[in-house]
Design an enzyme around this catalytic site. Structure first.
Site, PDB file in Angstrom:
ATOM      1  N   MET A   1       0.833  -1.223   0.000  1.00 27.74           N
ATOM      2  CA  MET A   1       0.000   0.000   0.000  1.00 27.74           C
ATOM      3  C   MET A   1       0.866   1.271   0.000  1.00 27.74           C
ATOM      4  O   MET A   1       0.805   2.056   0.917  1.00 27.74           O
ATOM      5  CB  MET A   1      -0.921  -0.018   1.236  1.00 27.74           C
ATOM      6  CG  MET A   1      -1.851  -1.222   1.287  1.00 27.74           C
ATOM      7  SD  MET A   1      -2.641  -1.448   2.897  1.00 27.74           S
ATOM      8  CE  MET A   1      -1.333  -2.208   3.867  1.00 27.74           C
TER       9      MET A   1
ATOM     10  N   THR B   1       2.345   1.489   5.774  1.00 30.26           N
ATOM     11  CA  THR B   1       1.626   2.637   5.231  1.00 30.26           C
ATOM     12  C   THR B   1       1.189   3.495   6.398  1.00 30.26           C
ATOM     13  O   THR B   1       0.951   2.983   7.496  1.00 30.26           O
ATOM     14  CB  THR B   1       0.393   2.202   4.420  1.00 30.26           C
ATOM     15  OG1 THR B   1      -0.441   3.337   4.144  1.00 30.26           O
ATOM     16  CG2 THR B   1      -0.446   1.195   5.175  1.00 30.26           C
ATOM     17  N   ASN B   2       1.080   4.790   6.178  1.00 38.14           N
ATOM     18  CA  ASN B   2       0.568   5.678   7.219  1.00 38.14           C
ATOM     19  C   ASN B   2      -0.951   5.682   7.250  1.00 38.14           C
ATOM     20  O   ASN B   2      -1.575   5.535   8.305  1.00 38.14           O
ATOM     21  CB  ASN B   2       1.068   7.108   6.979  1.00 38.14           C
ATOM     22  CG  ASN B   2       2.524   7.299   7.342  1.00 38.14           C
ATOM     23  OD1 ASN B   2       2.874   7.629   8.472  1.00 38.14           O
ATOM     24  ND2 ASN B   2       3.399   7.108   6.366  1.00 38.14           N
TER      25      ASN B   2
ATOM     26  N   CYS C   1       3.496   9.897   4.562  1.00 39.93           N
ATOM     27  CA  CYS C   1       3.116   8.942   3.523  1.00 39.93           C
ATOM     28  C   CYS C   1       4.403   8.247   3.124  1.00 39.93           C
ATOM     29  O   CYS C   1       5.420   8.919   2.898  1.00 39.93           O
ATOM     30  CB  CYS C   1       2.466   9.632   2.328  1.00 39.93           C
ATOM     31  SG  CYS C   1       2.200   8.529   0.930  1.00 39.93           S
TER      32      CYS C   1
END
Length: 247
Positions: free
Chosen positions: A10, A83-84, A197
């Site tokens: 992601m 992923t953040n 991100c």
């Protein structure tokens, strides 16, 4: 050495960097031919992105919780969500497993505070910048003040992430746009900027701006290496390794 479970894909562009960074950290610390014990569950990002656009976070949480359980069943000793944005469902993932989830915001906040900063700008997807799950963790759990860009800048930052970085496109004009956004955050009082991100460091480096950058991908990867090797409390990364090229 413990086994780290990577919940990635992601996007896979940044997940590939997690694999490299964790292995490099283990090699550098143990020497010889040592490498990290890693398990990777890479999801189809298009499925997750559709749920993001629809605001169906419950379905996304169910999907990622199932993936995290698969990692646990395969022998992972912890889970790293690569992923953040999808830390928006961190609680759902944590409740589905009996092993620790190493939260990306905790590793980031520890490095920011260790460097002596108290006010940071936050860049990321519009979900990360506009929803409370990330900013609130930095503020309430770690005592940081978090600034986000204005609406037009948020739209631009989000678009560049999904339309370009997540598909491996590096556009010089987009780098200039990010530089402008970061400069405006600094003008508002940001002492440093969190690259919230995991793809942003593909586009912007410390030499591009006048304020310190904190690469959440690098910080989380190094925290995972710390945890796997049991060298120290992984919530407090060493400044020399945690900041790396982003100091």
């Amino acid at each position: 050495m413990k086994t780290v479970g990577l919940l990635g894909g992601m996007s896979w562009e940044s997940t590939a960097s997690y694999y490299r960074l964790i292995n490099e950290a283990v090699r550098d610390r143990l020497g010889g031919l040592h490498s990290a014990r890693l398990l990777l569950y890479s999801v189809d990002f298009e499925q997750i992105a559709r749920l993001q656009r629809a605001g169906d976070w419950a379905a996304a949480g169910t999907m990622l919780a199932r993936s995290a359980r698969t990692l646990e069943s395969a022998g992972a000793d912890c889970v790293v969500v690569c992923t953040n944005t999808m830390h928006v469902v961190a609680d759902e993932i944590e409740s589905a497993i009996a092993i620790p989830l190493l939260h990306i915001a905790d590793a980031t906040a520890a490095a920011v505070k260790d460097a002596g900063h108290s006010t940071v700008g936050l860049l990321g997807t519009r979900f990360t910048m506009e929803q409370d799950f990330y900013r609130e963790r930095l503020e309430r759990h770690h005592g940081l003040k978090v600034l986000t860009p204005g609406e037009d800048d948020r739209k631009a930052v989000h678009r560049i992430i999904f339309d370009e970085l997540c598909v491996g496109r590096i556009v010089p004009e987009s780098r200039e746009r990010y530089q402008q956004v970061i400069a405006r955050l600094a003008d508002q009082g940001a002492e440093a900027v969190v690259l919230g991100c995991t793809e942003i460091s593909m586009l912007v480096s410390p030499s591009d701006v006048d304020v310190p950058l904190f690469d959440t991908m690098q910080l989380q990867a190094l925290r995972a290496a710390d945890w796997a090797l049991g060298e120290r409390d992984a919530t407090q990364p060493q400044a020399s390794s945690a900041l790396g090229a982003c100091a």
